[in-house]
Scaffold this motif. Structure first.
Motif, mmCIF file in Angstrom:
data_model
loop_
_atom_site.group_PDB
_atom_site.id
_atom_site.type_symbol
_atom_site.label_atom_id
_atom_site.label_comp_id
_atom_site.label_asym_id
_atom_site.label_seq_id
_atom_site.Cartn_x
_atom_site.Cartn_y
_atom_site.Cartn_z
ATOM 1 N N PRO A 73 11.034 17.022 15.830
ATOM 2 C CA PRO A 73 11.497 15.647 16.079
ATOM 3 C C PRO A 73 12.983 15.426 15.817
ATOM 4 N N LEU A 74 13.635 16.320 15.086
ATOM 5 C CA LEU A 74 15.068 16.183 14.829
ATOM 6 C C LEU A 74 15.933 16.885 15.867
ATOM 7 N N ARG A 75 15.324 17.656 16.767
ATOM 8 C CA ARG A 75 16.111 18.372 17.771
ATOM 9 C C ARG A 75 15.626 18.147 19.192
ATOM 10 N N GLN A 106 5.693 6.174 31.869
ATOM 11 C CA GLN A 106 5.192 7.469 32.314
ATOM 12 C C GLN A 106 6.177 8.127 33.270
ATOM 13 N N LYS A 107 6.317 9.436 33.150
ATOM 14 C CA LYS A 107 7.164 10.201 34.059
ATOM 15 C C LYS A 107 6.416 10.448 35.360
ATOM 16 N N THR A 166 18.359 8.980 29.831
ATOM 17 C CA THR A 166 17.572 7.861 30.344
ATOM 18 C C THR A 166 16.759 8.280 31.563
ATOM 19 N N ALA A 167 17.316 9.147 32.399
ATOM 20 C CA ALA A 167 16.564 9.614 33.563
ATOM 21 C C ALA A 167 15.375 10.468 33.151
ATOM 22 N N ASN A 168 15.514 11.248 32.088
ATOM 23 C CA ASN A 168 14.425 12.115 31.633
ATOM 24 C C ASN A 168 13.420 11.385 30.753
ATOM 25 N N TYR A 169 13.879 10.412 29.992
ATOM 26 C CA TYR A 169 13.010 9.642 29.095
ATOM 27 C C TYR A 169 13.223 8.168 29.409
ATOM 28 N N TYR A 197 8.668 12.170 20.532
ATOM 29 C CA TYR A 197 8.742 10.725 20.698
ATOM 30 C C TYR A 197 8.259 10.316 22.079
ATOM 31 N N ASP A 198 8.560 11.150 23.079
ATOM 32 C CA ASP A 198 8.142 10.854 24.445
ATOM 33 C C ASP A 198 6.621 10.829 24.552
ATOM 34 N N ARG A 199 5.953 11.785 23.915
ATOM 35 C CA ARG A 199 4.484 11.805 23.944
ATOM 36 C C ARG A 199 3.913 10.554 23.295
ATOM 37 N N ILE A 200 4.487 10.130 22.181
ATOM 38 C CA ILE A 200 3.973 8.952 21.477
ATOM 39 C C ILE A 200 4.208 7.688 22.301
ATOM 40 N N ILE A 201 5.430 7.501 22.783
ATOM 41 C CA ILE A 201 5.777 6.261 23.488
ATOM 42 C C ILE A 201 5.085 6.173 24.836
ATOM 43 N N THR A 202 5.076 7.266 25.602
ATOM 44 C CA THR A 202 4.407 7.202 26.897
ATOM 45 C C THR A 202 2.896 7.116 26.739
ATOM 46 N N GLY A 203 2.355 7.601 25.624
ATOM 47 C CA GLY A 203 0.922 7.461 25.369
ATOM 48 C C GLY A 203 0.532 6.017 25.096
ATOM 49 N N ARG A 204 1.416 5.279 24.437
ATOM 50 C CA ARG A 204 1.113 3.883 24.104
ATOM 51 C C ARG A 204 1.492 2.904 25.205
ATOM 52 N N PHE A 205 2.576 3.200 25.919
ATOM 53 C CA PHE A 205 3.066 2.300 26.955
ATOM 54 C C PHE A 205 3.074 3.038 28.283
#
Length: 179
Positions: A141-143, A160-161, A68-71, A148-156
């Motif tokens: 994406p399986l490891r 952002q980190k 959670t701290a990293n993502y 997923y971080d690029r996709i989610i932070t790009g949309r929302f």
């Protein structure tokens, strides 16, 4: 001290459940509160007496905290999956018991296989074929959560980190009980 606090906490929980109930639902709400109590007591009986067993929930909590701290988006996804998607899926699967057991069997087999392979990778990698000594044979994406971080932070943008800061890794320290 802990036992007395726990007893008071559960008595309050049962009272609140009883106050929230009306009419015929009163017995059912007390039954649910008591099942929560028994679930927690059995959890304590399993994890507390054996010292190395205490590390299982602590290491799991550390792993979730680090992730959670990293993502930043992981906490939201985790809550949605664990409290909405998983229970709804199990409820829907319970209508077909054979399908339920099949799905649960495949999921448990997969989790057990991952745990065993990871343990062998860490302790005795020579026992494994060369391609199984790490997880790089799997698609990214399986490891990793980075795709997923690029996709989610790009949309929302709210996820952002902080740029320029290294990933967070909390150090677990021994927690001393205060009597």
């Amino acid at each position: 001290l802990y036992a007395e606090y726990g007893k008071q906490w559960y008595q309050r929980r049962v009272r609140v459940a009883a106050l929230a109930a009306t009419g015929d639902n009163r017995a059912l709400t007390i039954q649910v509160a008591m099942s929560h109590l028994m679930f927690n007591i059995f959890g304590i009986m399993v994890f507390y007496p054996i010292p190395w067993m205490r590390q299982i929930p602590l290491s799991m909590a550390k792993c979730l905290g680090n992730t959670t701290a990293n993502y930043r988006w992981f906490a939201v996804i985790y809550l949605i999956l664990m409290f909405f998607v998983l229970p709804l899926s199990l409820i829907l699967l319970s209508f077909n018991v054979i399908l339920l057991y099949t799905v649960l069997g495949v999921v448990l087999f997969t989790i057990l296989s991952i745990v065993i392979i990871t343990a062998i990778q860490r302790r005795r990698p020579a026992w494994l074929p060369s391609w199984l000594r790490n997880w790089k044979f799997l698609p990214r994406p399986l490891r990793s959560m980075d795709p997923y971080d690029r996709i989610i932070t790009g949309r929302f943008g709210c996820f952002q980190k902080n740029v320029g800061q290294p990933p967070v890794d909390f150090v677990m320290t021994d927690v001393k009980a205060v009597a």
